[in-house]
Design a protein around this motif. Structure first.
Motif, PDB file in Angstrom:
ATOM      1  N   ASP A   1       0.819  -1.204   0.000  1.00 20.51           N
ATOM      2  CA  ASP A   1       0.000   0.000   0.000  1.00 20.51           C
ATOM      3  C   ASP A   1       0.856   1.259   0.000  1.00 20.51           C
ATOM      4  OD1 ASP A   1      -2.261  -1.499  -0.046  1.00 20.51           O
ATOM      5  OD2 ASP A   1      -2.600  -1.419   2.124  1.00 20.51           O
ATOM      6  N   GLY A   2       1.979   1.226   0.768  1.00 19.02           N
ATOM      7  CA  GLY A   2       2.858   2.382   0.797  1.00 19.02           C
ATOM      8  C   GLY A   2       3.434   2.689  -0.562  1.00 19.02           C
ATOM      9  N   LEU A   3       3.780   1.640  -1.314  1.00 14.57           N
ATOM     10  CA  LEU A   3       4.315   1.835  -2.660  1.00 14.57           C
ATOM     11  C   LEU A   3       3.275   2.476  -3.563  1.00 14.57           C
ATOM     12  CD1 LEU A   3       6.285  -1.481  -3.220  1.00 14.57           C
ATOM     13  CD2 LEU A   3       7.238   0.814  -3.114  1.00 14.57           C
ATOM     14  N   LEU A   4       2.038   1.991  -3.483  1.00 14.26           N
ATOM     15  CA  LEU A   4       0.980   2.551  -4.312  1.00 14.26           C
ATOM     16  C   LEU A   4       0.708   3.997  -3.933  1.00 14.26           C
ATOM     17  CD1 LEU A   4      -1.559  -0.416  -4.560  1.00 14.26           C
ATOM     18  CD2 LEU A   4       0.220   0.259  -6.164  1.00 14.26           C
ATOM     19  N   ASP A   5       0.753   4.286  -2.629  1.00 17.03           N
ATOM     20  CA  ASP A   5       0.572   5.673  -2.185  1.00 17.03           C
ATOM     21  C   ASP A   5       1.692   6.552  -2.740  1.00 17.03           C
ATOM     22  OD1 ASP A   5      -1.679   4.972  -0.797  1.00 17.03           O
ATOM     23  OD2 ASP A   5      -0.665   4.789   1.139  1.00 17.03           O
ATOM     24  N   GLY A   6       2.927   5.999  -2.739  1.00 17.04           N
ATOM     25  CA  GLY A   6       4.056   6.748  -3.261  1.00 17.04           C
ATOM     26  C   GLY A   6       3.899   7.050  -4.743  1.00 17.04           C
ATOM     27  N   LEU A   7       3.448   6.053  -5.507  1.00 17.85           N
ATOM     28  CA  LEU A   7       3.209   6.257  -6.933  1.00 17.85           C
ATOM     29  C   LEU A   7       2.097   7.275  -7.153  1.00 17.85           C
ATOM     30  CD1 LEU A   7       3.416   2.627  -8.381  1.00 17.85           C
ATOM     31  CD2 LEU A   7       5.022   4.491  -8.737  1.00 17.85           C
TER      32      LEU A   7
ATOM     33  N   ASP B   1       1.277   9.741  -5.192  1.00 17.22           N
ATOM     34  CA  ASP B   1       1.813  11.073  -4.923  1.00 17.22           C
ATOM     35  C   ASP B   1       2.686  11.564  -6.076  1.00 17.22           C
ATOM     36  OD1 ASP B   1       0.574  11.158  -2.482  1.00 17.22           O
ATOM     37  OD2 ASP B   1       2.333  10.504  -1.343  1.00 17.22           O
ATOM     38  N   LYS B   2       3.521  10.659  -6.586  1.00 19.84           N
ATOM     39  CA  LYS B   2       4.477  11.043  -7.625  1.00 19.84           C
ATOM     40  C   LYS B   2       3.785  11.393  -8.930  1.00 19.84           C
ATOM     41  CE  LYS B   2       8.636  11.624  -9.171  1.00 19.84           C
ATOM     42  NZ  LYS B   2       9.522  12.668  -8.635  1.00 19.84           N
ATOM     43  N   PHE B   3       2.809  10.592  -9.308  1.00 20.00           N
ATOM     44  CA  PHE B   3       2.181  10.775 -10.613  1.00 20.00           C
ATOM     45  C   PHE B   3       0.839  11.479 -10.548  1.00 20.00           C
ATOM     46  CE2 PHE B   3       4.845   6.901 -11.043  1.00 20.00           C
ATOM     47  CZ  PHE B   3       5.760   7.415 -11.950  1.00 20.00           C
TER      48      PHE B   3
ATOM     49  N   THR C   1       5.471 -21.462 -17.296  1.00 18.94           N
ATOM     50  CA  THR C   1       4.638 -21.669 -18.477  1.00 18.94           C
ATOM     51  C   THR C   1       3.628 -20.546 -18.650  1.00 18.94           C
ATOM     52  OG1 THR C   1       3.152 -23.032 -17.134  1.00 18.94           O
ATOM     53  CG2 THR C   1       4.875 -24.169 -18.395  1.00 18.94           C
ATOM     54  N   ASN C   2       3.224 -19.923 -17.552  1.00 18.16           N
ATOM     55  CA  ASN C   2       2.233 -18.850 -17.651  1.00 18.16           C
ATOM     56  C   ASN C   2       2.685 -17.642 -16.843  1.00 18.16           C
ATOM     57  OD1 ASN C   2      -0.162 -17.958 -18.771  1.00 18.16           O
ATOM     58  ND2 ASN C   2      -1.363 -18.468 -16.965  1.00 18.16           N
ATOM     59  N   ALA C   3       4.002 -17.411 -16.822  1.00 15.11           N
ATOM     60  CA  ALA C   3       4.575 -16.348 -16.007  1.00 15.11           C
ATOM     61  C   ALA C   3       4.801 -15.092 -16.832  1.00 15.11           C
ATOM     62  CB  ALA C   3       5.901 -16.817 -15.410  1.00 15.11           C
ATOM     63  N   PRO C   4       4.925 -13.934 -16.178  1.00 20.57           N
ATOM     64  CA  PRO C   4       5.269 -12.708 -16.905  1.00 20.57           C
ATOM     65  C   PRO C   4       6.598 -12.885 -17.637  1.00 20.57           C
ATOM     66  CG  PRO C   4       4.592 -12.214 -14.660  1.00 20.57           C
ATOM     67  CD  PRO C   4       4.746 -13.694 -14.736  1.00 20.57           C
ATOM     68  N   ILE C   5       6.738 -12.218 -18.784  1.00 26.83           N
ATOM     69  CA  ILE C   5       7.979 -12.340 -19.547  1.00 26.83           C
ATOM     70  C   ILE C   5       8.810 -11.067 -19.438  1.00 26.83           C
ATOM     71  CG2 ILE C   5       7.013 -14.017 -21.143  1.00 26.83           C
ATOM     72  CD1 ILE C   5       6.698 -11.773 -23.182  1.00 26.83           C
ATOM     73  N   GLY C   6       8.385 -10.126 -18.628  1.00 34.09           N
ATOM     74  CA  GLY C   6       9.128  -8.894 -18.424  1.00 34.09           C
ATOM     75  C   GLY C   6       8.329  -7.922 -17.577  1.00 34.09           C
ATOM     76  N   TYR C   7       8.974  -6.831 -17.179  1.00 40.74           N
ATOM     77  CA  TYR C   7       8.313  -5.865 -16.302  1.00 40.74           C
ATOM     78  C   TYR C   7       8.713  -4.433 -16.635  1.00 40.74           C
ATOM     79  CZ  TYR C   7       7.683  -9.934 -13.210  1.00 40.74           C
ATOM     80  OH  TYR C   7       7.363 -11.162 -12.692  1.00 40.74           O
ATOM     81  N   GLU C   8       7.818  -3.488 -16.360  1.00 46.69           N
ATOM     82  CA  GLU C   8       8.203  -2.091 -16.176  1.00 46.69           C
ATOM     83  C   GLU C   8       8.337  -1.914 -14.673  1.00 46.69           C
ATOM     84  OE1 GLU C   8       5.696   0.924 -17.843  1.00 46.69           O
ATOM     85  OE2 GLU C   8       5.593  -0.075 -19.785  1.00 46.69           O
ATOM     86  N   HIS C   9       9.445  -1.312 -14.240  1.00 43.39           N
ATOM     87  CA  HIS C   9       9.714  -1.149 -12.813  1.00 43.39           C
ATOM     88  C   HIS C   9       9.642   0.324 -12.428  1.00 43.39           C
ATOM     89  CE1 HIS C   9      12.328  -5.070 -12.686  1.00 43.39           C
ATOM     90  NE2 HIS C   9      11.088  -5.274 -13.076  1.00 43.39           N
ATOM     91  N   TYR C  10       8.958   0.618 -11.328  1.00 44.80           N
ATOM     92  CA  TYR C  10       8.904   1.981 -10.804  1.00 44.80           C
ATOM     93  C   TYR C  10       9.134   1.941  -9.297  1.00 44.80           C
ATOM     94  CZ  TYR C  10       6.493   3.398 -15.113  1.00 44.80           C
ATOM     95  OH  TYR C  10       6.155   3.641 -16.415  1.00 44.80           O
ATOM     96  N   THR C  11       9.885   2.918  -8.787  1.00 40.88           N
ATOM     97  CA  THR C  11       9.902   3.141  -7.349  1.00 40.88           C
ATOM     98  C   THR C  11       9.083   4.392  -7.080  1.00 40.88           C
ATOM     99  OG1 THR C  11      11.786   4.659  -7.210  1.00 40.88           O
ATOM    100  CG2 THR C  11      12.285   2.313  -7.331  1.00 40.88           C
ATOM    101  N   LYS C  12       8.744   4.608  -5.830  1.00 44.28           N
ATOM    102  CA  LYS C  12       7.919   5.776  -5.503  1.00 44.28           C
ATOM    103  C   LYS C  12       8.705   7.073  -5.663  1.00 44.28           C
ATOM    104  CE  LYS C  12       8.764   5.504  -0.502  1.00 44.28           C
ATOM    105  NZ  LYS C  12       8.117   5.347   0.810  1.00 44.28           N
ATOM    106  N   ASP C  13      10.026   6.978  -5.851  1.00 49.88           N
ATOM    107  CA  ASP C  13      10.843   8.179  -5.983  1.00 49.88           C
ATOM    108  C   ASP C  13      11.256   8.465  -7.422  1.00 49.88           C
ATOM    109  OD1 ASP C  13      10.856   8.552  -3.199  1.00 49.88           O
ATOM    110  OD2 ASP C  13      12.439   7.054  -3.003  1.00 49.88           O
TER     111      ASP C  13
END
Length: 283
Positions: free
Chosen positions: A1-7, A9-11, A79-91
């Motif tokens: 939840d803290g990460l989502l709150d940080g995002l 605030d940032k965006f 077999t059904n896993a993500p094949i990559g990610y976009e990564h963001y930190t709250k900063d």
């Protein structure tokens, strides 16, 4: 939840927007992170390859590690896993990893939709980031229904197989290019427009001359990096808006942010709204 709150605030995304898209993102610890790792926690937007499954939304969610853990699956089973990610930190206001080359090459995209079936999708919007997609949704929320719309991030640069995959998966949908007003955003728009008209385009950078060389089925030419946009490409590649084989304005709807990105548009609109409210209070 803290990460989502940080995002949030940032965006400057509304709480309702973050809640709407929360099921299409994950907290990246414990993904690929050891217990002794003290680096910042991040939010990730998983890149998936969506097959023609009966339940489209359910299939997207089932590829995510957190969802699969709930189902009791082992994360070593890819077999059904993500094949990559976009990564963001709250900063950070840009992805830690702008786009995952392997995921892009394999046609992976981040997707968000409430549609249950591919054939029920009427519109597919392509963006350069998941944050831009969410910002665009918030700006146009009164005209976007996620029950028949798919929002997609292709990463910083759109690739042919990503677009081919979307067209094949959603054959009855209108395709929209909603990329950024940046060099990679312009190249993404050019890639999509070329595929919708004269066919695939290849490009490579000549750093010494500060140009980009474009190669199509019919032409080979270079443009200064500062002059890269769809209009200049169309003029040099002899792309017409309409021919016997295609109708570019119909086959691909093109959208541009007012500024560099849709998130910048959202942030600026909220700042202006806040200033206007302050002026009214003074009056």
């Amino acid at each position: 939840d803290g990460l989502l709150d940080g995002l949030q605030d940032k965006f400057k995304l509304d709480t309702d927007t973050v809640a709407k898209f929360a099921i299409f993102m994950e907290a990246a610890h414990p993904i690929n992170k050891n217990h002794n790792d003290n680096s910042a926690d991040i939010v990730v937007f998983p890149y998936v390859k969506v097959d023609n499954e009966y339940n489209l939304k359910g299939h997207i969610q089932s590829t995510m590690s957190s969802q699969r853990e709930l189902l009791g699956e082992k994360l070593t089973d890819h077999t059904n896993a993500p094949i990559g990610y976009e990564h963001y930190t709250k900063d950070q206001n840009i992805p830690v990893t702008p786009y995952t080359t392997t995921a892009s090459i394999n046609g992976g995209v981040w997707m968000a939709t409430d549609a249950q079936f591919p054939k029920s999708v009427k519109d597919v919007f392509m963006f350069n980031s998941a944050v831009d997609a969410m910002s665009f949704y918030e700006i146009h929320r009164n005209s976007i229904n996620l029950k028949n719309t798919v929002l997609v991030s292709v990463g910083n640069l759109a690739r042919e197989n990503q677009i081919y995959g979307l067209v094949e998966r959603f054959p009855e949908a209108q395709l929209h290019a909603a990329f950024q007003n940046t060099l990679l955003g312009q190249l993404s728009t050019i890639t999509a427009a070329s595929m919708a008209s004269i066919g695939p385009v290849k490009f490579k950078t000549n750093e010494s001359k500060h140009t980009i060389e474009f190669t199509t089925y019919y032409d080979k030419f270079s443009l200064p990096i500062n002059d890269i946009n769809l209009q200049n490409f169309k003029e040099h590649a002899h792309v017409k808006d309409k021919s016997i084989l295609y109708d570019l304005n119909k086959d691909l709807k093109i959208h541009y942010p007012l500024g560099r990105t849709y998130n910048e548009d959202l942030v600026q609109s909220k700042q202006l709204e806040k200033q206007e409210q302050g002026q009214k209070m003074k009056i």
